[in-house]
Scaffold this motif. Sequence first.
Motif, PDB file in Angstrom:
ATOM      1  N   GLU A   1       0.650  -1.265   0.011  1.00 21.54           N
ATOM      2  CA  GLU A   1      -0.020  -0.020  -0.042  1.00 21.54           C
ATOM      3  C   GLU A   1       0.929   1.295   0.121  1.00 21.54           C
ATOM      4  OE1 GLU A   1      -3.203   2.300  -0.426  1.00 21.54           O
ATOM      5  OE2 GLU A   1      -3.168   0.232  -0.546  1.00 21.54           O
ATOM      6  N   ALA A   2       1.997   1.299   0.659  1.00 21.90           N
ATOM      7  CA  ALA A   2       2.711   2.457   0.865  1.00 21.90           C
ATOM      8  C   ALA A   2       3.419   2.596  -0.534  1.00 21.90           C
ATOM      9  CB  ALA A   2       4.212   2.050   2.039  1.00 21.90           C
ATOM     10  N   SER A   3       3.751   1.469  -1.189  1.00 24.12           N
ATOM     11  CA  SER A   3       4.676   1.461  -2.568  1.00 24.12           C
ATOM     12  C   SER A   3       3.514   2.162  -3.569  1.00 24.12           C
ATOM     13  CB  SER A   3       4.865   0.247  -3.034  1.00 24.12           C
ATOM     14  OG  SER A   3       4.017  -0.593  -3.593  1.00 24.12           O
ATOM     15  N   ILE A   4       2.215   1.876  -3.377  1.00 23.72           N
ATOM     16  CA  ILE A   4       1.352   2.466  -4.340  1.00 23.72           C
ATOM     17  C   ILE A   4       1.281   3.862  -3.977  1.00 23.72           C
ATOM     18  CG2 ILE A   4      -1.153   2.778  -5.024  1.00 23.72           C
ATOM     19  CD1 ILE A   4      -1.226  -0.597  -4.191  1.00 23.72           C
ATOM     20  N   MET A   5       1.103   4.327  -2.934  1.00 22.73           N
ATOM     21  CA  MET A   5       0.895   5.805  -2.287  1.00 22.73           C
ATOM     22  C   MET A   5       2.208   6.806  -2.960  1.00 22.73           C
ATOM     23  SD  MET A   5      -0.332   5.197   1.589  1.00 22.73           S
ATOM     24  CE  MET A   5      -0.616   7.109   1.810  1.00 22.73           C
ATOM     25  N   LEU A   6       3.298   6.097  -2.955  1.00 22.03           N
ATOM     26  CA  LEU A   6       4.556   6.711  -3.163  1.00 22.03           C
ATOM     27  C   LEU A   6       4.564   6.896  -4.754  1.00 22.03           C
ATOM     28  CD1 LEU A   6       7.358   7.702  -2.221  1.00 22.03           C
ATOM     29  CD2 LEU A   6       8.204   5.446  -2.767  1.00 22.03           C
ATOM     30  N   MET A   7       4.097   5.797  -5.499  1.00 27.61           N
ATOM     31  CA  MET A   7       3.910   5.974  -6.882  1.00 27.61           C
ATOM     32  C   MET A   7       3.099   7.022  -7.542  1.00 27.61           C
ATOM     33  SD  MET A   7       5.315   5.097  -9.809  1.00 27.61           S
ATOM     34  CE  MET A   7       6.035   3.461  -9.777  1.00 27.61           C
ATOM     35  N   ARG A   8       2.168   7.248  -6.714  1.00 27.78           N
ATOM     36  CA  ARG A   8       1.244   8.141  -7.048  1.00 27.78           C
ATOM     37  C   ARG A   8       1.711   9.662  -6.558  1.00 27.78           C
ATOM     38  NH1 ARG A   8      -2.623   6.919  -3.011  1.00 27.78           N
ATOM     39  NH2 ARG A   8      -3.610   5.269  -4.652  1.00 27.78           N
ATOM     40  N   PHE A   9       2.496   9.544  -5.497  1.00 25.09           N
ATOM     41  CA  PHE A   9       2.971  10.868  -5.271  1.00 25.09           C
ATOM     42  C   PHE A   9       4.108  11.304  -6.326  1.00 25.09           C
ATOM     43  CE2 PHE A   9       6.164  13.847  -3.014  1.00 25.09           C
ATOM     44  CZ  PHE A   9       5.275  14.676  -2.452  1.00 25.09           C
ATOM     45  N   PHE A  10       4.719  10.368  -6.757  1.00 30.45           N
ATOM     46  CA  PHE A  10       5.655  10.552  -7.723  1.00 30.45           C
ATOM     47  C   PHE A  10       5.274  10.895  -9.077  1.00 30.45           C
ATOM     48  CE2 PHE A  10       8.951   7.323  -5.979  1.00 30.45           C
ATOM     49  CZ  PHE A  10       9.563   8.057  -5.298  1.00 30.45           C
ATOM     50  N   LEU A  11       4.131  10.478  -9.441  1.00 31.97           N
ATOM     51  CA  LEU A  11       3.475  11.016 -10.652  1.00 31.97           C
ATOM     52  C   LEU A  11       2.826  12.564 -10.626  1.00 31.97           C
ATOM     53  CD1 LEU A  11       1.951   7.555 -11.736  1.00 31.97           C
ATOM     54  CD2 LEU A  11       4.241   8.706 -12.680  1.00 31.97           C
ATOM     55  N   GLN A  12       2.461  12.589  -9.551  1.00 30.89           N
ATOM     56  CA  GLN A  12       1.535  13.625  -9.412  1.00 30.89           C
ATOM     57  C   GLN A  12       2.617  15.006  -9.175  1.00 30.89           C
ATOM     58  OE1 GLN A  12      -0.736  13.036  -5.809  1.00 30.89           O
ATOM     59  NE2 GLN A  12      -2.737  12.205  -7.049  1.00 30.89           N
ATOM     60  N   GLU A  13       3.585  14.785  -8.640  1.00 30.76           N
ATOM     61  CA  GLU A  13       4.620  15.847  -8.201  1.00 30.76           C
ATOM     62  C   GLU A  13       5.883  15.796  -8.855  1.00 30.76           C
ATOM     63  OE1 GLU A  13       3.613  18.193  -6.043  1.00 30.76           O
ATOM     64  OE2 GLU A  13       1.847  17.029  -5.432  1.00 30.76           O
ATOM     65  N   PHE A  14       5.830  15.283 -10.085  1.00 27.70           N
ATOM     66  CA  PHE A  14       7.045  14.832 -10.827  1.00 27.70           C
ATOM     67  C   PHE A  14       8.125  16.203 -11.189  1.00 27.70           C
ATOM     68  CE2 PHE A  14       9.528  15.123 -14.765  1.00 27.70           C
ATOM     69  CZ  PHE A  14      10.305  13.772 -14.507  1.00 27.70           C
ATOM     70  N   ASP A  15       7.262  17.092 -11.676  1.00 33.78           N
ATOM     71  CA  ASP A  15       8.118  18.506 -11.768  1.00 33.78           C
ATOM     72  C   ASP A  15       8.778  19.094 -10.509  1.00 33.78           C
ATOM     73  OD1 ASP A  15       7.515  18.511 -14.330  1.00 33.78           O
ATOM     74  OD2 ASP A  15       6.084  20.016 -14.112  1.00 33.78           O
ATOM     75  N   ASP A  16       8.047  19.087  -9.567  1.00 32.14           N
ATOM     76  CA  ASP A  16       8.593  19.563  -8.191  1.00 32.14           C
ATOM     77  C   ASP A  16       9.778  18.700  -7.592  1.00 32.14           C
ATOM     78  OD1 ASP A  16       6.956  21.834  -7.961  1.00 32.14           O
ATOM     79  OD2 ASP A  16       5.609  20.658  -6.665  1.00 32.14           O
TER      80      ASP A  16
END
Length: 289
Positions: A203-218
Amino acid sequence: TSTSTSTTFFSQLTNSNSNSNSKSTQKQTKDTPKQLFGQSLSKLPVMFDIPKVISLSLKHLYQKKAWEKEGIFRNSGNQDNVEKLCQSWNNGKQEIDENEDCHNVTSFLKMFFQFLNNPILTHRSYDDFMNAAVIKEKDEQKKKIIELLNGLPSMNRTVLKRLLYFLSIVNAHSHLTKLTGTQLTQALGPTILSKQSSSAYLEASIMLMRFFLQEFDDLFGVYDYLPYELDFNSIPTIKKNLISIKLTPIPSLLIENHLHLDLKINSETLAKVGEKYEKLETDREEINK
């Protein structure tokens, strides 16, 4: 393919390669391809700062416009064809046929990451990343994840950047892939980022992947990225609008072009990235040979 099937096949790959190496040790040279599966990123042949297997896989997916394929990264490829691709690379034939199905390539790529000897987030930082994934305060979370990313080995960080750049394009084309952001991250997090099978880690890996994709530019910076695998010839609207140099498009600009919207590049933007292209033109000629 299922996890158990992948694990069994991985064992067959490593055992087969071990037997082969024991018979031909004296013939090995510094240019001889190493075993692909079960290695660390730093131990593999490199093309443009990342393992060749990743660079050529991404190049193939760019050329085939994989973001237009329904279920990409979620739907498995043909098991026999994926296994043949794995065996081919593990035996030193380092290429991907231009006719290879995109789903076979994404399944192959996911299997490669799944069985890395040292995960892309590294053993040392893995738990810290998983803990950061569940931080509730967004600014605090972003600060911590940027800190962890900066602490990764250069190879790992570059691989993650190249991969996430492409995945951000896939994520933006959900109307074509028929995948929601949640479905995409569920397909990617456990195989690419996770090294544990417990539900909490998954579940944490899914949340982290979501964060990576949403915040790529930053997380990685807009002008810091050079997508060597991107074939500009397949995107004529970019060439037409880039005046005298080929600008590396950030995800938002690239997405606009794929949707056939207007792209406007101002002089300030060109100035910020122009110097990096002196080297890029030579590199791009090499990868397109």
